[in-house]
Design a protein around this motif. Structure first.
Motif, PDB file in Angstrom:
ATOM      1  N   PRO A  76     -62.765  68.722 -21.064  1.00  0.00           N
ATOM      2  CA  PRO A  76     -61.624  69.634 -20.901  1.00  0.00           C
ATOM      3  C   PRO A  76     -60.263  68.990 -21.104  1.00  0.00           C
ATOM      4  O   PRO A  76     -59.240  69.687 -21.019  1.00  0.00           O
ATOM      5  CB  PRO A  76     -61.781  70.094 -19.444  1.00  0.00           C
ATOM      6  CG  PRO A  76     -62.425  68.945 -18.754  1.00  0.00           C
ATOM      7  CD  PRO A  76     -63.339  68.311 -19.761  1.00  0.00           C
ATOM      8  N   HIS A  77     -60.241  67.651 -21.383  1.00  0.00           N
ATOM      9  CA  HIS A  77     -58.935  66.993 -21.311  1.00  0.00           C
ATOM     10  C   HIS A  77     -58.859  65.832 -22.311  1.00  0.00           C
ATOM     11  O   HIS A  77     -59.306  64.721 -22.012  1.00  0.00           O
ATOM     12  CB  HIS A  77     -58.710  66.475 -19.883  1.00  0.00           C
ATOM     13  CG  HIS A  77     -57.321  65.992 -19.644  1.00  0.00           C
ATOM     14  ND1 HIS A  77     -56.757  65.936 -18.386  1.00  0.00           N
ATOM     15  CD2 HIS A  77     -56.362  65.552 -20.486  1.00  0.00           C
ATOM     16  CE1 HIS A  77     -55.521  65.461 -18.472  1.00  0.00           C
ATOM     17  NE2 HIS A  77     -55.263  65.217 -19.725  1.00  0.00           N
ATOM     18  N   THR A  78     -58.283  66.103 -23.496  1.00  0.00           N
ATOM     19  CA  THR A  78     -58.156  65.038 -24.513  1.00  0.00           C
ATOM     20  C   THR A  78     -56.768  65.143 -25.186  1.00  0.00           C
ATOM     21  O   THR A  78     -56.116  66.194 -25.132  1.00  0.00           O
ATOM     22  CB  THR A  78     -59.212  65.221 -25.615  1.00  0.00           C
ATOM     23  OG1 THR A  78     -59.037  66.501 -26.230  1.00  0.00           O
ATOM     24  CG2 THR A  78     -60.621  65.107 -25.056  1.00  0.00           C
ATOM     25  N   HIS A  79     -56.385  64.041 -25.811  1.00  0.00           N
ATOM     26  CA  HIS A  79     -55.123  63.998 -26.563  1.00  0.00           C
ATOM     27  C   HIS A  79     -55.362  63.270 -27.878  1.00  0.00           C
ATOM     28  O   HIS A  79     -55.205  62.041 -27.963  1.00  0.00           O
ATOM     29  CB  HIS A  79     -54.051  63.251 -25.774  1.00  0.00           C
ATOM     30  CG  HIS A  79     -53.752  63.829 -24.436  1.00  0.00           C
ATOM     31  ND1 HIS A  79     -52.919  64.913 -24.260  1.00  0.00           N
ATOM     32  CD2 HIS A  79     -54.176  63.486 -23.190  1.00  0.00           C
ATOM     33  CE1 HIS A  79     -52.829  65.207 -22.965  1.00  0.00           C
ATOM     34  NE2 HIS A  79     -53.583  64.358 -22.302  1.00  0.00           N
ATOM     35  N   LEU A  80     -55.789  64.003 -28.898  1.00  0.00           N
ATOM     36  CA  LEU A  80     -56.007  63.379 -30.210  1.00  0.00           C
ATOM     37  C   LEU A  80     -54.723  63.494 -31.036  1.00  0.00           C
ATOM     38  O   LEU A  80     -54.050  64.541 -30.998  1.00  0.00           O
ATOM     39  CB  LEU A  80     -57.192  64.041 -30.915  1.00  0.00           C
ATOM     40  CG  LEU A  80     -58.544  63.944 -30.165  1.00  0.00           C
ATOM     41  CD1 LEU A  80     -59.657  64.585 -31.000  1.00  0.00           C
ATOM     42  CD2 LEU A  80     -58.883  62.509 -29.794  1.00  0.00           C
ATOM     43  N   PHE A 166     -52.240  76.825 -19.754  1.00  0.00           N
ATOM     44  CA  PHE A 166     -50.940  76.197 -20.037  1.00  0.00           C
ATOM     45  C   PHE A 166     -50.711  75.063 -19.046  1.00  0.00           C
ATOM     46  O   PHE A 166     -50.954  75.231 -17.851  1.00  0.00           O
ATOM     47  CB  PHE A 166     -49.809  77.241 -19.916  1.00  0.00           C
ATOM     48  CG  PHE A 166     -49.880  78.323 -20.965  1.00  0.00           C
ATOM     49  CD1 PHE A 166     -50.560  79.514 -20.713  1.00  0.00           C
ATOM     50  CD2 PHE A 166     -49.303  78.136 -22.214  1.00  0.00           C
ATOM     51  CE1 PHE A 166     -50.650  80.512 -21.691  1.00  0.00           C
ATOM     52  CE2 PHE A 166     -49.390  79.128 -23.198  1.00  0.00           C
ATOM     53  CZ  PHE A 166     -50.071  80.311 -22.938  1.00  0.00           C
ATOM     54  N   LYS A 167     -50.283  73.905 -19.549  1.00  0.00           N
ATOM     55  CA  LYS A 167     -50.108  72.725 -18.692  1.00  0.00           C
ATOM     56  C   LYS A 167     -48.634  72.448 -18.451  1.00  0.00           C
ATOM     57  O   LYS A 167     -47.827  72.448 -19.374  1.00  0.00           O
ATOM     58  CB  LYS A 167     -50.749  71.496 -19.341  1.00  0.00           C
ATOM     59  CG  LYS A 167     -50.587  70.211 -18.502  1.00  0.00           C
ATOM     60  CD  LYS A 167     -51.319  69.054 -19.146  1.00  0.00           C
ATOM     61  CE  LYS A 167     -51.180  67.763 -18.383  1.00  0.00           C
ATOM     62  NZ  LYS A 167     -51.904  66.645 -19.049  1.00  0.00           N
ATOM     63  N   PHE A 168     -48.331  72.190 -17.167  1.00  0.00           N
ATOM     64  CA  PHE A 168     -46.968  71.870 -16.748  1.00  0.00           C
ATOM     65  C   PHE A 168     -46.962  70.435 -16.240  1.00  0.00           C
ATOM     66  O   PHE A 168     -47.722  70.094 -15.323  1.00  0.00           O
ATOM     67  CB  PHE A 168     -46.522  72.842 -15.649  1.00  0.00           C
ATOM     68  CG  PHE A 168     -46.588  74.293 -16.099  1.00  0.00           C
ATOM     69  CD1 PHE A 168     -47.780  75.017 -15.960  1.00  0.00           C
ATOM     70  CD2 PHE A 168     -45.507  74.908 -16.697  1.00  0.00           C
ATOM     71  CE1 PHE A 168     -47.863  76.343 -16.396  1.00  0.00           C
ATOM     72  CE2 PHE A 168     -45.583  76.232 -17.138  1.00  0.00           C
ATOM     73  CZ  PHE A 168     -46.775  76.942 -16.992  1.00  0.00           C
ATOM     74  N   VAL A 255     -55.168  68.630 -13.246  1.00  0.00           N
ATOM     75  CA  VAL A 255     -55.825  67.716 -14.188  1.00  0.00           C
ATOM     76  C   VAL A 255     -55.822  66.290 -13.634  1.00  0.00           C
ATOM     77  O   VAL A 255     -55.084  65.974 -12.697  1.00  0.00           O
ATOM     78  CB  VAL A 255     -55.123  67.738 -15.575  1.00  0.00           C
ATOM     79  CG1 VAL A 255     -55.059  69.145 -16.151  1.00  0.00           C
ATOM     80  CG2 VAL A 255     -53.748  67.117 -15.513  1.00  0.00           C
ATOM     81  N   HIS A 256     -56.643  65.448 -14.199  1.00  0.00           N
ATOM     82  CA  HIS A 256     -56.812  64.038 -13.835  1.00  0.00           C
ATOM     83  C   HIS A 256     -56.465  63.743 -12.380  1.00  0.00           C
ATOM     84  O   HIS A 256     -55.462  63.072 -12.091  1.00  0.00           O
ATOM     85  CB  HIS A 256     -56.063  63.095 -14.795  1.00  0.00           C
ATOM     86  CG  HIS A 256     -54.628  63.405 -15.111  1.00  0.00           C
ATOM     87  ND1 HIS A 256     -53.705  63.819 -14.161  1.00  0.00           N
ATOM     88  CD2 HIS A 256     -53.951  63.359 -16.266  1.00  0.00           C
ATOM     89  CE1 HIS A 256     -52.552  63.992 -14.744  1.00  0.00           C
ATOM     90  NE2 HIS A 256     -52.660  63.727 -16.013  1.00  0.00           N
ATOM     91  N   VAL A 257     -57.331  64.238 -11.483  1.00  0.00           N
ATOM     92  CA  VAL A 257     -57.171  63.915 -10.055  1.00  0.00           C
ATOM     93  C   VAL A 257     -57.584  62.454  -9.865  1.00  0.00           C
ATOM     94  O   VAL A 257     -58.739  62.098 -10.069  1.00  0.00           O
ATOM     95  CB  VAL A 257     -58.044  64.828  -9.191  1.00  0.00           C
ATOM     96  CG1 VAL A 257     -57.949  64.435  -7.717  1.00  0.00           C
ATOM     97  CG2 VAL A 257     -57.643  66.296  -9.375  1.00  0.00           C
ATOM     98  N   THR A 332     -61.821  63.408 -19.556  1.00  0.00           N
ATOM     99  CA  THR A 332     -61.590  61.988 -19.854  1.00  0.00           C
ATOM    100  C   THR A 332     -60.109  61.651 -19.950  1.00  0.00           C
ATOM    101  O   THR A 332     -59.716  60.543 -19.667  1.00  0.00           O
ATOM    102  CB  THR A 332     -62.218  61.596 -21.225  1.00  0.00           C
ATOM    103  OG1 THR A 332     -61.571  62.390 -22.254  1.00  0.00           O
ATOM    104  CG2 THR A 332     -63.705  61.841 -21.233  1.00  0.00           C
ATOM    105  N   ASP A 333     -59.285  62.613 -20.350  1.00  0.00           N
ATOM    106  CA  ASP A 333     -57.874  62.324 -20.640  1.00  0.00           C
ATOM    107  C   ASP A 333     -57.821  61.255 -21.732  1.00  0.00           C
ATOM    108  O   ASP A 333     -57.011  60.335 -21.702  1.00  0.00           O
ATOM    109  CB  ASP A 333     -57.133  61.867 -19.398  1.00  0.00           C
ATOM    110  CG  ASP A 333     -55.625  61.997 -19.582  1.00  0.00           C
ATOM    111  OD1 ASP A 333     -54.878  61.602 -18.676  1.00  0.00           O
ATOM    112  OD2 ASP A 333     -55.202  62.491 -20.651  1.00  0.00           O
ATOM    113  N   HIS A 334     -58.739  61.366 -22.699  1.00  0.00           N
ATOM    114  CA  HIS A 334     -58.796  60.411 -23.819  1.00  0.00           C
ATOM    115  C   HIS A 334     -57.464  60.422 -24.547  1.00  0.00           C
ATOM    116  O   HIS A 334     -57.075  61.430 -25.132  1.00  0.00           O
ATOM    117  CB  HIS A 334     -59.914  60.784 -24.794  1.00  0.00           C
ATOM    118  CG  HIS A 334     -60.089  59.786 -25.916  1.00  0.00           C
ATOM    119  ND1 HIS A 334     -60.937  58.695 -25.820  1.00  0.00           N
ATOM    120  CD2 HIS A 334     -59.516  59.707 -27.143  1.00  0.00           C
ATOM    121  CE1 HIS A 334     -60.881  57.995 -26.954  1.00  0.00           C
ATOM    122  NE2 HIS A 334     -60.033  58.592 -27.793  1.00  0.00           N
TER     123      HIS A 334
HETATM  124 ZN   LIG Z   1     -53.754  64.146 -20.324  1.00  0.00          ZN
END
Ligand SMILES: [Zn+2]
Ligand SMILES: NC(=O)NCCC(=O)O
Ligand SMILES: [Zn+2]
Length: 504
Positions: A76-80, A166-168, A255-257, A332-334
């Motif tokens: 659920p959490h990546t940054h490509l 939507f992410k804040f 996210v990312h606790v 993962t917050d990759h």
């Molecule tokens: Zn992230």
């Protein structure tokens, strides 16, 4: 490029595998049950799941006896290919997704960053980046400023472009950070659209103060990153976001606790009946921050991410929270940067691009740390690595399940085989890996994506451009019945009082 790739133009070598597949004799695991059964796949869809399926010719048969047949992971959490802190993450939609497939993840949800605050421009830019996609993906949208245009554009994203979250950012002062006034507007807008509000919960003002404190003390190395933003700042922002979401009465996704402080705020809110989702990430579950004190800068800097990886003890608490349902799904917050990029902060930790890898390692690390250790059942493993994500973002059971009619995104994991993590053999473009040298039990031996075998015998067979954008509809299960709570609230106000004019 690492070995075993097939890129577009070489399909003949890739030989896109047959589209009829029978997986025989495995233990099929869904979040709700496990069973010994066969799985028959045709044209990218699961056609049947039952024992002793008989098939004709031209069907690829995979013997999964003694192995687990599970829904492919959904991250659920990546940054490509994300522009961040003066550089761009090293993995794009080809290498990041190839890494995902090699590690048993068959869909990810990436974060679109608006272009100069413009959501539509951001969406277009990310659809462009995703042209080289080799697997299915979805998008969250970050909100980095607020005005009527942004509010309107959010409607467009939900109604036209299949975005339902939507992410804040409450941190990254001076760049992505938004303040409470905007957060409140954003929460209300998300509620009206049936979209999940997501927060990066750290107090950005206090972080800036903490960073200044470290620099003034002459602490400029990676250890200063962890010391500048302690768990209390993550706990404070998590509590604040939870309370504002309560005030608005809309679901919240943290996210990312990364800490006990944040996790306990989520636990308290959920116990009180508030709809809060907590997402730990592989790094926070597996690692501790001692690496940041490593004498070698390159080694220490690769562990810099935000919120920081915490001192030993937080990882175990997050594992326990995940195994007992206090936290619900693993990301993962990759957000990978190579050692040259991480060197941008060699004189000042505030300039170290924040982010670690994980998109290839998540499924193996969680299996070994949580299932092999006995902390988690195999059905719960499927829930936290795939099904819950599909449910939260309203694409279940198309995704996140092996049911008739589901997309054929499937992995075969051999519990008796083992894995070893090394930058030399991983599929990320980065020259470093925060899990370097980690070994464990459980190995994904086959990955099937869109009904095709894309990973087998250690070889990837992927075709850039074959990935699909998965639209995620609004008003997922977290919104069920929320209007009833609103009605009860307004009824409870017992207002406005009709007052007679006092005789003056
Ligand atoms: Zn992230
Ligand atoms: N987490 C991190 O350090 N980098 C990625 C951007 C974010 O999620 O904050
Ligand atoms: Zn973040």
């Amino acid at each position: 490029e690492p070995q075993g790739f097939c890129a577009v133009g070489y399909e003949s070598d890739c030989g896109l595998s047959s589209e009829k597949i029978l997986i025989k004799g495995g233990t099929v695991v869904n979040a709700h049950r496990k069973e010994v059964a066969d799985v028959y796949i045709e044209d990218g869809i699961v056609v049947s799941v039952r024992p002793n399926i008989k098939v004709g010719d031209h069907v690829k048969i995979i013997d999964a006896t003694g192995k687990y047949v599970m829904p492919g992971g959904i991250d659920p959490h990546t940054h490509l290919e994300m522009e961040f802190m003066g550089t761009v993450t090293i993995d794009d939609f080809f290498t990041g997704q190839a890494a995902a497939l090699a590690g048993g993840t068959t869909m990810h949800i990436d974060f679109v960053i608006p272009v100069n605050g413009n959501l539509s421009a951001g969406f277009e830019s990310y659809m462009n980046k995703a042209k080289k996609a080799v697997m299915d993906y979805g998008f969250h949208m970050a909100i980095t400023k607020w005005d009527e245009g942004v509010s309107k554009d959010m409607e467009l994203m939900v109604n036209e472009h299949g975005i339902n979250s939507f992410k804040f950012f409450m941190a990254y002062k001076g760049s992505l950070m938004i303040r409470d006034e905007l957060l409140l507007q954003g929460l209300q807008k998300c509620k009206s659209l049936g979209a999940i509000a997501m927060v990066h919960a750290e107090n950005g003002d206090a972080v800036a103060e903490g960073q200044k404190r470290m620099i003034d003390l002459g602490i400029t190395g990676p250890e200063g990153h962890a010391l500048s933003r302690p768990p209390v700042l993550e706990g404070e922002a998590t509590a604040r976001a939870i309370r504002l979401a309560n005030f608005v009465n809309t679901p919240l996704y943290v996210v990312h606790v990364m800490s006990i402080d944040a996790m306990e705020e989520i636990a308290k809110a959920r116990k009180a009946g508030q709809r809060v989702i907590g997402e730990p990430v592989a790094s926070g579950l597996i690692l501790d921050d001692s690496w940041l004190w490593h004498p070698d800068y390159t080694t220490a800097a690769k562990y810099v991410m935000s919120p920081p990886i915490r001192t030993s003890g937080h990882d175990k608490a997050l594992q326990a929270a995940l195994s007992t349902g206090v936290l619900q799904l693993v990301g993962t917050d990759h957000c990978a940067f190579n050692s040259t990029q991480k060197a941008l902060g060699s004189e000042d930790f505030r300039k170290i691009p924040n982010g670690v890898n994980g998109i290839e390692e998540r499924m193996h690390l969680i299996w070994d740390k949580m299932v092999e250790s006995g902390q988690m059942t195999v059905t719960d493993y499927v829930r936290v690595t795939s099904t819950e994500c599909a449910k939260v973002f309203n694409i279940y059971p198309r995704k996140g399940a092996i049911l008739e009619g589901s997309d054929a995104d499937i992995i075969i994991l051999n519990p008796n085989a083992s894995f070893k993590i090394a930058a030399a053999s991983h599929h990320s473009r980065s020259d470093t890996n925060v899990y370097e040298g980690t070994k464990g039990k459980g190995k994904v031996e086959v990955t099937i994506s869109q009904g095709r075998v894309v990973y087998e015998d250690g070889k990837l067979k992927v075709t850039p451009g074959s990935g699909r954008y998965i639209r995620m509809p609004p008003f997922g299960y977290l919104f069920d019945g929320i209007e009833k709570a609103d009605a009860a609230y307004f009824a409870s106000l017992n207002a406005p009082i009709q007052r007679t004019k006092s005789a003056a």
